[in-house]
Write a protein that holds these residues in place. Structure first.
Motif, PDB file in Angstrom:
ATOM      1  N   GLY A  47       8.918   9.910 -24.529  1.00  0.00           N
ATOM      2  CA  GLY A  47       9.655   8.681 -24.781  1.00  0.00           C
ATOM      3  C   GLY A  47      10.303   8.576 -26.143  1.00  0.00           C
ATOM      4  N   VAL A  48      10.085   9.551 -27.000  1.00  0.00           N
ATOM      5  CA  VAL A  48      10.685   9.526 -28.335  1.00  0.00           C
ATOM      6  C   VAL A  48      12.183   9.800 -28.213  1.00  0.00           C
ATOM      7  CG1 VAL A  48      10.720  10.630 -30.609  1.00  0.00           C
ATOM      8  CG2 VAL A  48       8.545  10.245 -29.442  1.00  0.00           C
ATOM      9  N   SER A  49      12.974   8.934 -28.822  1.00  0.00           N
ATOM     10  CA  SER A  49      14.422   9.103 -28.748  1.00  0.00           C
ATOM     11  C   SER A  49      14.951   9.749 -30.019  1.00  0.00           C
ATOM     12  CB  SER A  49      15.112   7.765 -28.507  1.00  0.00           C
ATOM     13  OG  SER A  49      14.854   6.894 -29.582  1.00  0.00           O
ATOM     14  N   GLY A  50      16.107  10.341 -29.897  1.00  0.00           N
ATOM     15  CA  GLY A  50      16.740  10.992 -31.031  1.00  0.00           C
ATOM     16  C   GLY A  50      18.213  11.210 -30.751  1.00  0.00           C
ATOM     17  N   THR A  51      18.822  12.011 -31.573  1.00  0.00           N
ATOM     18  CA  THR A  51      20.238  12.333 -31.432  1.00  0.00           C
ATOM     19  C   THR A  51      20.437  13.794 -31.762  1.00  0.00           C
ATOM     20  OG1 THR A  51      20.814  10.105 -32.171  1.00  0.00           O
ATOM     21  CG2 THR A  51      22.565  11.747 -32.205  1.00  0.00           C
ATOM     22  N   GLN A  52      21.215  14.475 -30.943  1.00  0.00           N
ATOM     23  CA  GLN A  52      21.596  15.843 -31.249  1.00  0.00           C
ATOM     24  C   GLN A  52      23.070  15.829 -31.620  1.00  0.00           C
ATOM     25  OE1 GLN A  52      20.815  18.878 -28.272  1.00  0.00           O
ATOM     26  NE2 GLN A  52      20.652  20.404 -29.894  1.00  0.00           N
ATOM     27  N   TRP A  53      23.400  16.516 -32.714  1.00  0.00           N
ATOM     28  CA  TRP A  53      24.754  16.535 -33.257  1.00  0.00           C
ATOM     29  C   TRP A  53      25.398  17.891 -33.032  1.00  0.00           C
ATOM     30  CZ3 TRP A  53      27.161  12.404 -35.596  1.00  0.00           C
ATOM     31  CH2 TRP A  53      26.355  11.294 -35.847  1.00  0.00           C
ATOM     32  N   PHE A  54      26.700  17.863 -32.796  1.00  0.00           N
ATOM     33  CA  PHE A  54      27.484  19.083 -32.655  1.00  0.00           C
ATOM     34  C   PHE A  54      28.766  18.922 -33.463  1.00  0.00           C
ATOM     35  CE2 PHE A  54      25.008  18.534 -28.841  1.00  0.00           C
ATOM     36  CZ  PHE A  54      24.416  19.775 -28.665  1.00  0.00           C
ATOM     37  N   ALA A  55      29.229  19.986 -34.041  1.00  0.00           N
ATOM     38  CA  ALA A  55      30.531  20.021 -34.714  1.00  0.00           C
ATOM     39  C   ALA A  55      31.343  21.100 -34.015  1.00  0.00           C
ATOM     40  CB  ALA A  55      30.362  20.339 -36.190  1.00  0.00           C
ATOM     41  N   VAL A  56      32.463  20.709 -33.437  1.00  0.00           N
ATOM     42  CA  VAL A  56      33.286  21.663 -32.693  1.00  0.00           C
ATOM     43  C   VAL A  56      34.753  21.499 -33.075  1.00  0.00           C
ATOM     44  CG1 VAL A  56      31.713  21.742 -30.721  1.00  0.00           C
ATOM     45  CG2 VAL A  56      33.587  20.130 -30.712  1.00  0.00           C
ATOM     46  N   ARG A  57      35.484  22.571 -32.937  1.00  0.00           N
ATOM     47  CA  ARG A  57      36.934  22.528 -33.125  1.00  0.00           C
ATOM     48  C   ARG A  57      37.574  22.329 -31.752  1.00  0.00           C
ATOM     49  NH1 ARG A  57      38.930  23.680 -38.009  1.00  0.00           N
ATOM     50  NH2 ARG A  57      37.598  24.816 -39.448  1.00  0.00           N
TER      51      ARG A  57
END
Length: 102
Positions: A47-57
């Motif tokens: 149940g732990v929430s988070g965020t995954q980040w991506f950097a794309v061209r």
């Protein structure tokens, strides 16, 4: 405002297109697609929430989200988020700016 270190992603820059120069086409240099930052919410089995980040061209925000979705499905990304479920449909996108803010 979130500041991303310059070491994480560099801003767009002009690159030489030697093939077009060799063929004699106009322009000689082309602009790389801009960098987009994409955040995708995640929820782990406990149940732990988070965020995954991506950097794309990518040329468009829509293309950037699609490319980030492909990365999110990769084994490396799944391991990075420890198997947490990612919600691609809730992705948010913002263009990278040269001063490292968005």
């Amino acid at each position: 405002m979130t500041v991303i270190p310059q070491s994480v992603v560099s801003p767009p820059r002009a690159v030489s297109d030697s093939r077009s120069q060799a063929l004699g086409s106009a322009g000689g240099a082309r602009q790389e697609p801009p960098v987009w930052l994409i955040s995708m919410p995640t929820v782990a089995a406990d149940g732990v929430s988070g965020t995954q980040w991506f950097a794309v061209r990518a040329h468009t925000a829509h293309q950037a989200i699609a490319d980030a979705a492909v990365h999110a499905a990769s084994t490396r990304a799944v391991v990075r988020r420890r198997g947490a479920r990612v919600f691609i449909e809730q992705a948010r996108v913002a263009p990278w700016t040269s001063d490292g803010t968005w």
